[in-house]
Design a protein around this motif. Structure first.
Motif, short mmCIF file in Angstrom:
data_model
loop_
_atom_site.label_atom_id
_atom_site.label_comp_id
_atom_site.label_asym_id
_atom_site.label_seq_id
_atom_site.Cartn_x
_atom_site.Cartn_y
_atom_site.Cartn_z
N TYR A 294 6.09 3.62 -8.10
CA TYR A 294 5.51 2.32 -8.46
C TYR A 294 3.99 2.42 -8.30
N ARG A 295 3.30 2.33 -9.35
CA ARG A 295 1.84 2.43 -9.34
C ARG A 295 1.28 1.32 -10.22
N GLN B 203 8.81 -2.43 -3.17
CA GLN B 203 8.13 -2.76 -1.92
C GLN B 203 9.13 -2.75 -0.77
N SER C 8 0.85 -1.18 0.00
CA SER C 8 0.00 0.00 0.00
C SER C 8 0.90 1.24 0.00
N ALA C 9 0.47 2.27 -0.73
CA ALA C 9 1.30 3.46 -0.90
C ALA C 9 1.35 4.34 0.34
N HIS C 10 0.26 4.47 1.05
CA HIS C 10 0.22 5.40 2.19
C HIS C 10 -0.23 4.68 3.45
N GLU D 70 5.08 -1.45 2.34
CA GLU D 70 4.91 -0.10 1.79
C GLU D 70 5.33 -0.06 0.33
N LEU D 71 4.46 0.47 -0.50
CA LEU D 71 4.76 0.64 -1.92
C LEU D 71 5.53 1.95 -2.08
N GLN D 72 6.71 1.89 -2.66
CA GLN D 72 7.54 3.08 -2.82
C GLN D 72 6.98 3.98 -3.91
N GLY D 73 7.32 5.28 -3.80
CA GLY D 73 6.91 6.25 -4.81
C GLY D 73 7.46 5.85 -6.18
#
Length: 169
Positions: free
Chosen positions: A111-112, A63, A30-32, A106-109
């Motif tokens: 990566y979408r 990740q 998850s990003a946030h 945590e999904l790093q900035g």
């Protein structure tokens, strides 16, 4: 003859209990502020605990898998960020309590999209199961059957102690 059969039954039962602690989890990224996924393990005072983690993925894949181990009293035993591959944690419980082993991914900035997930194999051993019986066997020059008997004896003592604790609270 009956004693031997009884002993074999106990060894088989304790081996099944030991096997039941291995778990497989999927932790989505998850990003946030990713929500933690937690497991709870009950541990007696002064028991050794060994947590073995094996994850897929690699550093730089977008990740960041993190883990925190805390007891029900709020004591933090381990906090590790960016876990990849094999990782082992060993500690001794300061008191009889429940331990929470929590993971976040945590999904790093940058990566979408896509479905980012970390697979985890988790093995939790406590007390007699966490001891290095091979080292004990070598140091004390014990036969394999003697090691098994000592292991069973310690596990029976732990079960008895847990039952005493349950009936006195």
């Amino acid at each position: 003859m009956k004693y031997s059969s009884f002993l074999q039954s106990i060894i088989s039962f304790l081996a099944l209990i030991n096997l039941a602690t291995a778990l497989r989890l999927e932790i989505p990224a998850s990003a946030h502020n990713p929500p933690p996924k937690c497991l709870r393990e009950f541990v007696q005072d002064r028991q050794m605990v060994v947590v073995t983690i094996n994850t897929d993925g690699h550093q730089g894949d977008g990740q960041i898998l993190s883990m925190t181990i805390t007891d029900s009293l709020g004591n933090e035993y381990r906090n590790k960020r960016d876990i990849v591959g094999n990782f082992k944690v060993a500690f001794t419980a300061q008191s009889t309590s429940a331990f929470d082993i929590c993971f976040t991914n945590e999904l790093q900035g940058g990566y979408r999209g896509g479905n980012y997930v970390r697979d985890i194999e988790l093995d939790i051993e406590a007390g007699a199961a966490a001891r290095d019986w091979n080292a004990i066997q070598s140091a004390e020059r014990l036969k394999p059957s003697e090691v098994q008997l000592r292991k069973v004896d310690e596990m029976i003592d732990e079960i008895s102690s847990e039952l005493d604790y349950l009936f006195t609270t």
